[in-house]
Scaffold this motif. Structure first.
Motif, short mmCIF file in Angstrom:
data_model
loop_
_atom_site.label_atom_id
_atom_site.label_comp_id
_atom_site.label_asym_id
_atom_site.label_seq_id
_atom_site.Cartn_x
_atom_site.Cartn_y
_atom_site.Cartn_z
N VAL A 207 4.90 -8.90 7.88
CA VAL A 207 5.04 -7.93 6.82
C VAL A 207 3.65 -7.38 6.51
CG1 VAL A 207 5.72 -7.60 4.42
CG2 VAL A 207 7.01 -9.18 5.86
N PRO A 208 3.49 -6.05 6.55
CA PRO A 208 2.18 -5.48 6.22
C PRO A 208 1.72 -5.92 4.83
CG PRO A 208 3.65 -3.80 7.12
CD PRO A 208 4.48 -5.03 6.89
N ALA A 209 0.44 -6.12 4.69
CA ALA A 209 -0.13 -6.61 3.42
C ALA A 209 0.17 -5.68 2.26
CB ALA A 209 -1.63 -6.81 3.56
N ASN A 210 0.26 -4.38 2.51
CA ASN A 210 0.48 -3.41 1.45
C ASN A 210 1.95 -2.99 1.35
OD1 ASN A 210 0.32 -2.16 3.92
ND2 ASN A 210 -0.81 -0.38 3.18
N ALA A 211 2.86 -3.81 1.88
CA ALA A 211 4.29 -3.49 1.87
C ALA A 211 4.85 -3.52 0.45
CB ALA A 211 5.07 -4.46 2.74
N LEU A 212 5.68 -2.55 0.15
CA LEU A 212 6.39 -2.52 -1.12
C LEU A 212 7.81 -3.03 -0.95
CD1 LEU A 212 5.16 0.95 -2.41
CD2 LEU A 212 4.54 -1.30 -3.31
N VAL A 213 8.50 -2.57 0.12
CA VAL A 213 9.90 -2.93 0.34
C VAL A 213 10.25 -2.58 1.78
CG1 VAL A 213 10.78 -0.68 -0.44
CG2 VAL A 213 12.24 -2.68 -0.62
#
Length: 172
Positions: free
Chosen positions: A75-81
């Protein structure tokens, strides 16, 4: 009437869903415990004595407080959803303060979910509704650009720059 006494259907729905989720996890936890001589070797589809992957069965997989580990996709570190969690023609509130929208398939927008009037969290639109509503005093904002349409809010919603990376809506 004081603001604290106003019924918030979005908050009630969240409380109901969180309670149902907790109950479902408790029921699933109670279903385990059978001692097979060969756990995980064949068996019925969907039945396993192996522990469930924590990144998909509990907690918030997008919580930045720690790494999930395991074999789950990165999951990318800056993922929101996850992009698939945002309904086309609607939106979701993530991290308690960001409204992520998908007005058209594959097109994502995001706004600060806090109403500029008195700080209530706005309700996500659904079924292609072009208006975002604040449940506290009925301020209305455009899905297209977050601008104020009506109500006591002094201005529109603040835009949050987003993109898509590895199947997740991320802060840009």
């Amino acid at each position: 009437m004081p603001d604290e006494d106003v019924f918030n259907p979005c908050a009630a729905r969240r409380t109901l869903l969180l309670g149902a989720s907790a109950m479902g996890i408790a029921v699933l936890a109670g279903c385990g415990g059978d001692s097979d001589a060969t756990p995980g070797a064949g068996g019925s589809p969907g039945v396993s004595s192996a522990p469930a992957a924590p990144a998909t069965t509990g907690g918030n997989p997008f919580d930045d407080s720690g790494s999930g580990g395991g074999a789950a996709p990165q999951v990318p570190a800056n993922a929101l959803v996850a992009a698939g969690e945002v309904p086309v023609g609607g939106g979701v509130i993530v991290k308690d303060t960001v409204l992520v929208l998908q007005p058209a398939k594959g097109s994502f927008k995001a706004y600060d979910a806090v109403c500029p009037h008195e700080g209530a969290i706005v309700d996500p639109p659904f079924d292609g509704n072009p208006i975002i509503m604040c449940p506290r005093h009925n301020s209305k904002f455009k899905v297209a650009d977050g601008s104020r349409v009506d109500g006591p809010a002094p201005r529109g919603l603040k835009s949050v720059k987003v993109g898509v990376k590895s199947g997740y809506v991320v802060r840009a």
